[in-house]
Design an enzyme around this catalytic site. Structure first.
Site, mmCIF file in Angstrom:
data_model
loop_
_atom_site.group_PDB
_atom_site.id
_atom_site.type_symbol
_atom_site.label_atom_id
_atom_site.label_comp_id
_atom_site.label_asym_id
_atom_site.label_seq_id
_atom_site.Cartn_x
_atom_site.Cartn_y
_atom_site.Cartn_z
ATOM 1 N N GLY A 45 0.815 -1.216 0.000
ATOM 2 C CA GLY A 45 0.000 0.000 0.000
ATOM 3 C C GLY A 45 0.842 1.256 0.000
ATOM 4 O O GLY A 45 0.545 2.230 0.691
ATOM 5 N N ALA A 46 1.911 1.241 -0.810
ATOM 6 C CA ALA A 46 2.911 2.314 -0.750
ATOM 7 C C ALA A 46 2.588 3.507 -1.630
ATOM 8 O O ALA A 46 3.376 4.448 -1.699
ATOM 9 C CB ALA A 46 4.283 1.758 -1.143
ATOM 10 N N SER A 47 1.458 3.507 -2.309
ATOM 11 C CA SER A 47 1.205 4.554 -3.304
ATOM 12 C C SER A 47 0.789 5.897 -2.711
ATOM 13 O O SER A 47 0.838 6.917 -3.392
ATOM 14 C CB SER A 47 0.137 4.082 -4.294
ATOM 15 O OG SER A 47 -1.085 3.817 -3.633
ATOM 16 N N GLY B 28 -0.327 8.195 1.300
ATOM 17 C CA GLY B 28 -0.550 8.224 2.735
ATOM 18 C C GLY B 28 0.569 7.639 3.562
ATOM 19 O O GLY B 28 1.755 7.915 3.364
ATOM 20 N N SER C 227 -4.469 0.096 14.032
ATOM 21 C CA SER C 227 -5.282 1.282 14.287
ATOM 22 C C SER C 227 -5.720 1.270 15.743
ATOM 23 O O SER C 227 -5.778 0.204 16.385
ATOM 24 C CB SER C 227 -6.518 1.272 13.375
ATOM 25 O OG SER C 227 -7.456 2.267 13.773
ATOM 26 N N TYR D 191 -14.866 -3.332 9.808
ATOM 27 C CA TYR D 191 -13.533 -2.749 9.749
ATOM 28 C C TYR D 191 -12.816 -2.899 11.089
ATOM 29 O O TYR D 191 -11.656 -3.326 11.150
ATOM 30 C CB TYR D 191 -13.609 -1.276 9.362
ATOM 31 C CG TYR D 191 -12.288 -0.554 9.519
ATOM 32 C CD1 TYR D 191 -11.191 -0.892 8.732
ATOM 33 C CD2 TYR D 191 -12.124 0.448 10.481
ATOM 34 C CE1 TYR D 191 -9.970 -0.255 8.889
ATOM 35 C CE2 TYR D 191 -10.913 1.092 10.641
ATOM 36 C CZ TYR D 191 -9.835 0.733 9.845
ATOM 37 O OH TYR D 191 -8.635 1.361 10.011
#
Length: 249
Positions: A15-17, A19, A144, A159
């Site tokens: 998920g490095a794209s 944020g 989280s 979630y």
């Protein structure tokens, strides 16, 4: 000796794209690591390259919800970079479809990425480390605050459940590695609200939501990752919980 021990080593960030993932990738590049950024939007990963950083960036297109995509990424890393020494399981998503009217596909998407995808990446990274005799590797999950408490809103239960699963999976992994007499370390970073693109998957959430509550920046989470990695090998920081200053949540 802190982060210097990992200079030149290979870190995979999912998920490095954008944020948090993008901030972690660039923080590791500045410390001289070889960073593999895995994401569907590969062009955005390529744009993270820092010309003045000692590390090297490789961008791989992949979908963490697809096992074949994950296996293909690990195969490329083995063949081109020898293997993964650090895995940062950052890829994650959420939505606000409730338990009484939500569609299965919406729940499944969360679980495929946040739980199964994370677990597959972890398995492949650990097996790769063990196979190569890497005993100072590191697995870090980006969790989280909601992984540590009951859901605040009824329509975020799935979630929140996925993030509770991340916490349990981390402790299970720690015990698994202890049973194998491995010194591979594990840990998780659990932030509160972070100003990213995350809420775009939550229908009905106002665009200015982040302006209404105290928020962290992605770089704050990246600094927590660096802190975890920089500890003496005898120290395993298991969980870093980060509240935005002034948050009542």
């Amino acid at each position: 000796m802190g982060m210097e021990r990992y200079a030149g080593r290979v870190a995979l960030v999912t998920g490095a794209s954008s944020g948090i993932g993008a901030a972690i990738a660039q923080a590791l590049l500045r410390r001289g690591l070889t960073v593999v950024g895995l994401a569907r939007r590969v062009d955005r990963v390529k744009a993270l390259e820092l010309k003045d950083a000692p590390g090297k960036l490789y961008a791989i297109q992949g979908d963490v919800s697809n096992e074949d995509s994950i296996l293909s990424a690990f195969k490329w890393i083995r063949e081109n970079l020898s293997g993964v020494d650090i895995l940062v399981n950052n890829a994650g998503l959420g939505n606000n479809y409730d338990l009484t009217t939500g569609k299965t596909e919406h729940w499944k998407r969360i679980l495929d990425v946040n739980v199964l995808g994370l677990s597959i990446c972890t398995r492949e990274a650990v097996q790769d480390m063990l196979r190569r005799g890497v005993d100072d590797g590191f697995i870090i999950h980006i969790n989280s605050l909601v992984g540590h408490r009951p859901p605040t809103y009824h329509n975020t239960a799935v979630y929140c459940a996925s993030k509770h699963a991340v916490k349990v999976l981390l402790e299970g992994l720690r015990k698994d590695l202890v049973a194998r007499n491995s010194k591979i370390r594990v840990g998780e970073v659990s932030p509160g609200a972070v100003r990213t693109e995350f809420l775009t998957n939550f229908p009905g959430i106002p665009a200015n939501q982040y302006d209404l509550v105290p928020c962290l920046q992605s770089e704050d989470v990246a600094e927590a990752v660096l802190y975890m990695l920089s500890q003496n090998p005898r120290v395993q920081v298991h969980d870093v919980i980060i509240h935005p200053t002034g948050s009542s949540y």
